[in-house]
Design an enzyme around this catalytic site. Structure first.
Site, PDB file in Angstrom:
ATOM      1  N   THR A 220       1.545  -0.082   0.974  1.00  0.00           N
ATOM      2  CA  THR A 220       1.123   1.284   0.662  1.00  0.00           C
ATOM      3  C   THR A 220       1.773   1.834  -0.611  1.00  0.00           C
ATOM      4  O   THR A 220       1.326   2.845  -1.142  1.00  0.00           O
ATOM      5  CB  THR A 220       1.458   2.235   1.837  1.00  0.00           C
ATOM      6  OG1 THR A 220       2.867   2.156   2.084  1.00  0.00           O
ATOM      7  CG2 THR A 220       0.689   1.855   3.082  1.00  0.00           C
ATOM      8  N   ASP A 221       2.834   1.166  -1.086  1.00  0.00           N
ATOM      9  CA  ASP A 221       3.570   1.735  -2.231  1.00  0.00           C
ATOM     10  C   ASP A 221       2.694   1.915  -3.476  1.00  0.00           C
ATOM     11  O   ASP A 221       2.852   2.890  -4.204  1.00  0.00           O
ATOM     12  CB  ASP A 221       4.783   0.858  -2.587  1.00  0.00           C
ATOM     13  CG  ASP A 221       5.880   0.926  -1.534  1.00  0.00           C
ATOM     14  OD1 ASP A 221       5.773   1.742  -0.596  1.00  0.00           O
ATOM     15  OD2 ASP A 221       6.859   0.168  -1.647  1.00  0.00           O
TER      16      ASP A 221
ATOM     17  N   THR B 288       3.627  -4.076   4.058  1.00  0.00           N
ATOM     18  CA  THR B 288       4.213  -3.857   5.387  1.00  0.00           C
ATOM     19  C   THR B 288       3.290  -4.333   6.501  1.00  0.00           C
ATOM     20  O   THR B 288       3.737  -4.898   7.500  1.00  0.00           O
ATOM     21  CB  THR B 288       4.505  -2.341   5.564  1.00  0.00           C
ATOM     22  OG1 THR B 288       5.520  -1.991   4.634  1.00  0.00           O
ATOM     23  CG2 THR B 288       4.950  -2.000   6.952  1.00  0.00           C
TER      24      THR B 288
ATOM     25  N   SER C  20       3.844  -4.554  -2.351  1.00  0.00           N
ATOM     26  CA  SER C  20       2.835  -4.059  -3.288  1.00  0.00           C
ATOM     27  C   SER C  20       3.425  -3.656  -4.629  1.00  0.00           C
ATOM     28  O   SER C  20       2.716  -3.571  -5.625  1.00  0.00           O
ATOM     29  CB  SER C  20       2.032  -2.910  -2.672  1.00  0.00           C
ATOM     30  OG  SER C  20       2.798  -1.740  -2.579  1.00  0.00           O
TER      31      SER C  20
HETATM   32  N1  ASP Z   1       6.403   0.242   2.125  1.00  0.00           N
HETATM   33  C1  ASP Z   1       5.423  -0.641   1.661  1.00  0.00           C
HETATM   34  C2  ASP Z   1       4.219  -0.691   2.552  1.00  0.00           C
HETATM   35  O1  ASP Z   1       3.906   0.327   3.088  1.00  0.00           O
HETATM   36  C3  ASP Z   1       5.833  -1.930   1.135  1.00  0.00           C
HETATM   37  C4  ASP Z   1       4.785  -2.325   0.129  1.00  0.00           C
HETATM   38  O2  ASP Z   1       4.168  -1.450  -0.439  1.00  0.00           O
HETATM   39  O3  ASP Z   1       4.579  -3.518  -0.039  1.00  0.00           O
HETATM   40  O4  ASP Z   1       3.551  -1.654   2.747  1.00  0.00           O
END
Ligand code: ASP
Length: 336
Positions: free
Chosen positions: A85-86, A9, A53
């Protein structure tokens, strides 16, 4: 200071088909969007992969390890990694198991993409660089900085889908915070002996969650593929429905099976429940207790050990140490 970008993100732009966002920014874009970084450190921006991720793989961990190593060998005194963050709690923990150097590695990301008002990516990147650049951060291993909190990678987990404070280190709490451009550390952690960096990753270790009346089809299907290892996220202190005990016993016969909990905080139990499928029963059948290590991290630890050819005894030793991880004084001993 190196900044290595892996997508997520924090690096997102409008997706080509106009629906939603997807990773598209390079490391140099991220660094360029935060001019204050220049007041903290001389930053080298390095792209590695640009992915959501959830598409990161174990092989990306080796790529990242190699890139971090070459950056510190070229003289970087710390490296910040930006990613989605995933899966950040899994990648940062994997790196923490492998990283032996004193140069800190600080993971960060964003919960609000750059197109949103109040996007947190720039502030998180600045805070991560400030933490990495601070002299007292040296020797603290792999950290996660989000929302002005400093977490040890070994404790951090994502606990909210969208909040800016999506990361928690429950039940221990963050090891520090960022205020007025510098970190304040409140907890000292002992570093662990690093694990061997696998030449090739074994990605057959799966995590199965105990569910009301469920699990048989998943475990039977899995047993037929002969995974190298398995983590079960049991109910509560480490329990499964009794109908799963025979298939779990089959799995234990050829692979290490770790018993973790599907509950966010707290340790697996050892000596409380005596019913079939309870922790006493499962441990007596050879399952290894994850102790205070969460199920996602237990899978990373087991995968890392098995990928570098650890014997069953070595895996058992690691998890036994992991169970005794806390010495009760607030200082935390080793994971393994
Ligand atoms: N929601 C995710 C992020 O916080 C998407 C990911 O992990 O790529 O980045």
């Amino acid at each position: 200071m190196g900044v290595v970008a892996l997508g997520g993100t924090i690096a997102s732009t409008q997706h080509a088909n106009g629906a939603g966002v997807s990773p598209g920014l390079e490391a140099s874009d991220l660094v360029g969007s935060v001019p204050e970084l220049a007041e903290v450190a001389v930053v080298e921006a390095e792209g590695l992969v640009t992915k959501p991720s959830g598409d990161l793989e174990f092989s990306d961990i080796s790529l990242l390890y190699d890139r971090l190593t070459s950056l510190v060998e070229r003289g970087c005194d710390a490296v910040v990694v930006t990613q989605g963050t995933d899966t950040l709690e899994e990648t940062s923990y994997a790196l923490d198991l492998l990283w032996a150097r004193d140069e800190p590695v600080v993971f960060t990301g964003a919960m609000r993409n750059p197109l949103r008002t109040g996007s947190d990516g720039p502030a998180n990147l600045l805070a991560a660089v400030q933490v990495g650049a601070w002299p007292a951060t040296r020797g603290r291993g792999v950290l996660v900085v989000m929302n002005d909190e400093v977490h040890a990678a070994r404790f951090a987990s994502k606990v909210h889908t969208s909040s800016l404070s999506a990361f928690s280190s429950a039940p221990n709490g963050p090891i520090g915070s960022v205020s007025e451009g510098r970190p304040y550390f409140t907890v000292e952690l002992a570093r662990s002996e690093p694990l061997e960096v696998p030449d090739e990753w074994d990605d057959s270790v799966e995590l199965v969650v105990a569910t009301l009346g469920g699990g048989a089809r998943i475990l039977e299907g899995l047993a037929s593929t002969r995974p190298s290892g398995l983590v079960i996220a049991g109910f509560g202190g480490g329990h499964v429905p009794r109908h799963l005990v025979p298939v779990i016993e089959d799995l234990v016969a050829f692979a290490p099976v770790v018993l973790a909990s599907r509950v966010e905080a707290g340790r697996t139990l050892e000596s409380t429940y005596g019913f079939p499928g309870g922790e006493i029963d499962l441990l007596s059948r050879g399952l290894l207790a994850a102790g205070g290590l969460g199920a996602l991290k237990a899978r990373i630890l087991l995968s890392t050990l098995l990928s570098s050819g650890a014997s069953r005894e070595a895996v058992e030793r690691s998890f036994r140490c992991c169970v005794q991880r806390y010495d009760g004084s607030g200082a935390v001993d080793v994971h393994r």
